[in-house]
Design a protein around this motif. Structure first.
Motif, mmCIF file in Angstrom:
data_model
loop_
_atom_site.group_PDB
_atom_site.id
_atom_site.type_symbol
_atom_site.label_atom_id
_atom_site.label_comp_id
_atom_site.label_asym_id
_atom_site.label_seq_id
_atom_site.Cartn_x
_atom_site.Cartn_y
_atom_site.Cartn_z
ATOM 1 N N GLY A 1 0.368 -0.993 -0.041
ATOM 2 C CA GLY A 1 -0.148 -0.242 -0.244
ATOM 3 C C GLY A 1 0.558 1.316 -0.258
ATOM 4 N N LEU A 2 1.705 1.328 1.003
ATOM 5 C CA LEU A 2 2.835 2.896 1.088
ATOM 6 C C LEU A 2 3.287 2.266 -0.373
ATOM 7 C CD1 LEU A 2 4.264 2.001 3.878
ATOM 8 C CD2 LEU A 2 3.113 3.404 3.766
ATOM 9 N N LEU A 3 3.823 1.584 -1.100
ATOM 10 C CA LEU A 3 3.977 1.431 -2.597
ATOM 11 C C LEU A 3 3.702 2.565 -3.546
ATOM 12 C CD1 LEU A 3 6.836 0.396 -4.366
ATOM 13 C CD2 LEU A 3 5.325 -1.073 -4.765
ATOM 14 N N VAL B 1 -8.379 7.105 -3.236
ATOM 15 C CA VAL B 1 -9.941 6.914 -1.804
ATOM 16 C C VAL B 1 -9.743 4.879 -2.013
ATOM 17 C CG1 VAL B 1 -11.887 6.853 -1.490
ATOM 18 C CG2 VAL B 1 -10.196 9.025 -2.327
ATOM 19 N N THR B 2 -9.551 4.586 -3.426
ATOM 20 C CA THR B 2 -9.748 3.354 -3.965
ATOM 21 C C THR B 2 -8.744 2.226 -3.148
ATOM 22 O OG1 THR B 2 -10.698 3.552 -5.520
ATOM 23 C CG2 THR B 2 -10.248 1.458 -5.642
ATOM 24 N N LEU B 3 -7.675 2.584 -3.473
ATOM 25 C CA LEU B 3 -6.305 2.122 -2.493
ATOM 26 C C LEU B 3 -6.581 1.746 -0.823
ATOM 27 C CD1 LEU B 3 -3.734 0.558 -3.263
ATOM 28 C CD2 LEU B 3 -2.382 2.723 -2.648
ATOM 29 N N ILE C 1 -4.456 -13.264 -2.649
ATOM 30 C CA ILE C 1 -3.470 -13.514 -3.740
ATOM 31 C C ILE C 1 -3.104 -12.136 -3.978
ATOM 32 C CG2 ILE C 1 -4.985 -13.694 -5.748
ATOM 33 C CD1 ILE C 1 -1.941 -15.599 -4.941
ATOM 34 N N PRO C 2 -3.802 -10.808 -4.587
ATOM 35 C CA PRO C 2 -3.618 -9.942 -5.236
ATOM 36 C C PRO C 2 -2.637 -9.016 -3.952
ATOM 37 C CG PRO C 2 -5.746 -9.877 -5.138
ATOM 38 C CD PRO C 2 -5.776 -10.983 -4.155
ATOM 39 N N VAL C 3 -2.616 -9.460 -2.680
ATOM 40 C CA VAL C 3 -1.453 -8.582 -1.602
ATOM 41 C C VAL C 3 0.128 -9.253 -2.111
ATOM 42 C CG1 VAL C 3 -0.717 -8.635 0.839
ATOM 43 C CG2 VAL C 3 -3.643 -8.130 -0.248
#
Length: 416
Positions: free
Chosen positions: A16-18, A66-68, A336-338
């Protein structure tokens, strides 16, 4: 909480930070070049058009931020927050057979997630797209589309999910191999059926009527050895002012489609060159390579799921107390996306390589200058930024940056 919990939280946070850092870089790059049109486009795109593209990109960056955040919170609610556990308990109260309880669980997760994401979709359509003059969809049309998509989701997803869950429970330890066969059959069936059975539910497709243009494009198809069921014009202007062209399906069911908005803005030379680019993907076997890549990835993913469903730490680490096939499949699809965030640049690089190859093919079969002119018009009319951040582009753009792509095509003209 166990070790897997901390690994999950670390990757969720770092990923997320990336993404936020990449969005920050993209915003700075676009904002920093807003007041000047890049030299390669100075004669073709006005400053007002360039600034519109910059503002349009910045508006979408706001939505992505916002979506993230929303997706991360929703994922935590489903997993460590106990959402999946609670939903599973509700389905167990029905006293239906375990297969249909599991199918209900997965379809519910998909449906609830889609419903919760609806406000963001409305924001994009009636906020950003409307503000920049792209949206042509009415509220009634938007609601109709959403209901139609929901109906298709149920019609397609229920038998697919039920089939996979049945195999997980009945096909032994190698269930994942048979499930992969079902998934591939499903994928090929949808790809084959999309042009004639699914796409017409949303748009109207009419044969290309311009006789001179059709004859010209048919000669191009013959030169490229491409056989299709025809060339069609889609009423894309019914919902959006954006323009595009594509071909879909496979085998004898291939269909070439032009957005009506694209045909309105391009000359015959430019349309021929754009189609030659799309045909380049066919001739270079990019579609086949993409399908084989996805087949290999899905096989590896199902094999991984086959191992994870037997590991109690997988369920416990994600905050789930009920260990079942449906829960394993739900958790796997959610998380899995993580674990694949950091592989994104590899797929983007492969896609950009294919775009260069398709451009090279188009330059040999049509006018490279025509393709350049067509692309510039598409960048302009779709308000695509001309100055993306290189690192953001490396992660997220399936096509090369505008300036890089135009420079590449210009080099082909000089070589010729």
């Amino acid at each position: 909480m166990n070790l897997f919990t901390w690994i999950f939280l670390f990757l969720l946070t770092s990923g997320g930070l990336l993404e936020y850092w990449l969005l920050w870089r993209q915003a700075n790059a676009v904002r920093g070049h807003r007041d000047r049109v890049p030299a390669p486009f100075a004669r073709r795109i006005s400053l007002d058009q360039h600034q519109k593209a910059a503002d349009y990109t910045l508006a979408h960056i706001q939505v992505e931020r916002v979506t993230l955040f929303f997706n991360a919170v929703l994922l935590l609610c489903w997993t460590l927050g106990g959402g999946l556990d609670w939903l599973s308990s509700q389905w167990q109260r029905t006293e239906w057979p375990a297969l249909w309880q599991g199918t209900g669980l997965l379809i519910s997760v998909l449906g609830i997630s889609t419903l919760l994401e609806l406000p963001i979709s409305i924001w994009r359509t009636f906020g950003i797209e409307e503000r920049f003059g792209f949206n042509r969809s009415s509220i009634r049309q938007f609601i109709t589309d959403q209901l139609l998509q929901l109906g298709l989701m149920l019609l397609i997803s229920i038998p697919l999910v039920a089939s996979i869950l049945w195999l997980m429970g009945q096909a032994g330890k190698l269930w994942w191999l048979e499930a992969w066969g079902v998934w591939m059959l499903f994928t090929l069936s949808i790809t084959w059926a999309y042009p004639t059975l699914i796409a017409p539910l949303f748009n109207k497709f009419t044969p290309l009527e311009d006789r001179q243009l059709r004859v010209r494009l048919e000669k191009l198809l013959q030169r490229c050895g491409f056989h299709s069921k025809g060339m069609y014009v889609m009423d894309g202007s019914r919902r959006s002012a954006h323009g595009n062209a594509y071909f879909s399906g496979f085998g004898r069911n291939k269909r070439i489609v032009f957005f009506d908005t694209l045909l309105e803005g391009l000359t015959p030379d430019e349309i021929e060159a754009v189609l030659a680019h799309e045909l380049g993907h066919f001739r270079k076997r990019h579609i086949l390579k993409g399908m084989l890549t996805m087949a290999a990835i899905s096989l590896a993913g199902l094999a991984l799921l086959g191992w994870l469903r037997e590991q109690s730490w997988f369920f416990e680490g994600l905050g789930v107390s009920t260990q079942s096939d449906a829960m394993a499949l739900s958790l796997f699809l959610l998380v899995i996306p993580v674990f694949t965030t950091f592989f994104t640049p590899l797929f983007s690089a492969l896609s950009r390589r294919h775009e260069f190859e398709a451009d090279d093919f188009a330059a040999t079969q049509a006018s490279a200058e025509g393709l350049i002119n067509g692309l510039v018009k598409m960048y302009r009319d779709n308000a695509s930024t001309l100055t993306p951040d290189p690192l953001y582009s490396a992660f997220h753009h399936s096509h090369p940056p505008a300036a890089v792509r135009i420079r590449h095509l210009s080099s082909r003209i000089r070589e010729q």
